[in-house]
Write a protein that holds these residues in place. Structure first.
Motif, PDB file in Angstrom:
ATOM      1  N   LYS A 188      -4.649   7.546  -4.683  1.00 56.80           N
ATOM      2  CA  LYS A 188      -4.555   6.363  -3.833  1.00 56.80           C
ATOM      3  C   LYS A 188      -5.901   5.674  -3.626  1.00 56.80           C
ATOM      4  O   LYS A 188      -6.060   4.491  -3.938  1.00 56.80           O
ATOM      5  CB  LYS A 188      -3.988   6.819  -2.483  1.00 56.80           C
ATOM      6  N   ASP A 196      12.894   7.378  -2.679  1.00 61.74           N
ATOM      7  CA  ASP A 196      12.356   6.055  -2.975  1.00 61.74           C
ATOM      8  C   ASP A 196      13.034   5.400  -4.171  1.00 61.74           C
ATOM      9  O   ASP A 196      12.570   4.371  -4.661  1.00 61.74           O
ATOM     10  CB  ASP A 196      10.847   6.152  -3.225  1.00 61.74           C
ATOM     11  N   ARG A 208       0.840  -1.199   0.000  1.00 56.92           N
ATOM     12  CA  ARG A 208       0.000   0.000   0.000  1.00 56.92           C
ATOM     13  C   ARG A 208       0.873   1.245   0.000  1.00 56.92           C
ATOM     14  O   ARG A 208       0.540   2.254  -0.598  1.00 56.92           O
ATOM     15  CB  ARG A 208      -0.905   0.013   1.224  1.00 56.92           C
ATOM     16  N   THR A 209       1.982   1.157   0.714  1.00 56.42           N
ATOM     17  CA  THR A 209       2.914   2.282   0.783  1.00 56.42           C
ATOM     18  C   THR A 209       3.356   2.713  -0.611  1.00 56.42           C
ATOM     19  O   THR A 209       3.301   3.896  -0.958  1.00 56.42           O
ATOM     20  CB  THR A 209       4.163   1.882   1.584  1.00 56.42           C
ATOM     21  N   SER A 210       3.809   1.726  -1.400  1.00 52.35           N
ATOM     22  CA  SER A 210       4.321   2.076  -2.715  1.00 52.35           C
ATOM     23  C   SER A 210       3.193   2.435  -3.676  1.00 52.35           C
ATOM     24  O   SER A 210       3.390   3.227  -4.593  1.00 52.35           O
ATOM     25  CB  SER A 210       5.173   0.943  -3.282  1.00 52.35           C
ATOM     26  N   ARG A 256       2.576   6.042  -3.146  1.00 52.01           N
ATOM     27  CA  ARG A 256       3.607   6.866  -3.749  1.00 52.01           C
ATOM     28  C   ARG A 256       3.359   7.064  -5.238  1.00 52.01           C
ATOM     29  O   ARG A 256       3.517   8.146  -5.786  1.00 52.01           O
ATOM     30  CB  ARG A 256       4.972   6.221  -3.497  1.00 52.01           C
TER      31      ARG A 256
END
Lengths: 127, 127
Positions: free
Chosen positions: B25, A66, A16-18, A21
């Motif tokens: 997102k 990143d 989910r983090t990436s 991003r």
DNA sequence: CTGAATCCCTATAGATACTG
DNA sequence: CAGTATCTATAGGGATTCAG
């Protein structure tokens, strides 16, 4: 259970983090703007358009952090800084330009739907 | 002029609107969560995970407004509301699941790069 | 009991103006 | 020219409330 898409795609928290991003307005535009090769700060700002200096600087730093792009500062006068997609960043070109193409092709439908929706909401007769 | 990608992709202001809607997102996660077919509010919330009721309701309304999904409220007890991707919304499945796959596959590289960057920033010796 | 609107509050995105 | 400082607006979270 047929292994539904959302299960493998959304369940694992780290990914989910990436996704956050990458599924991002400015990230998409900056990666697209760097698709043709390295560019300097001002050029990126011009290509993207409508982005403030702070937001561009912040976003570029995050993308560098990143590992999606590299930052090279030349010790010249006036100062020159170049940004370039890394190998990892290059892998983002395809999915993000695909998204960009979607936006181009379907913008009209989106706007029509939006107008119709607003019309309905505004009109008290047609419930 | 070789018609660079960023020029046709970013220059036209109206398409930026739809890119902003789509490069997001929550939009991405909700569309992925609806990829297997219609689902109700609670199911979407469970699949996406970590989204508040307010934000989910807000986002769903915006997506309905832009014609990406339909909302069907059944007059039952207890109430049941189903969300389903429209034809337009379905066209988003491919680009967005592609992005989701990218996130899955490259999350490790991103985290490694991030750690390395933070290490460098924290360490005063290694300039 | 489910879906979601509402209020309130914090975090962060973002614009403007300034500095090396 | 590239980037920071400062301020403001908005997105987003949580709890509560409400209607069917």
């Amino acid at each position: 259970m047929s292994d539904p898409v959302w299960n493998v795609m959304l369940a694992s928290c780290p990914s989910r983090t990436s996704l956050a991003r990458v599924a991002n307005k400015w990230t998409a535009m900056i990666v697209i703007a760097l698709s043709d090769g390295p560019a300097r700060f001002g050029a990126i700002r011009d290509r993207v358009g409508g982005i403030s200096g702070k937001v561009l600087a912040d976003t570029l730093r995050d993308l560098e952090r990143d590992g999606l792009l590299t930052r090279t500062a030349y010790d010249e006068m006036p100062p020159r800084v170049e940004y370039e997609l890394t190998l990892l960043g290059l892998t983002l070109r395809e999915p993000l330009t695909a998204l960009g193409r979607w936006a181009e092709h379907h913008i009209e439908e989106v706007l029509v739907a939006r107008d119709a929706y607003d019309q309905r909401s505004a009109d008290p007769v047609t419930s």
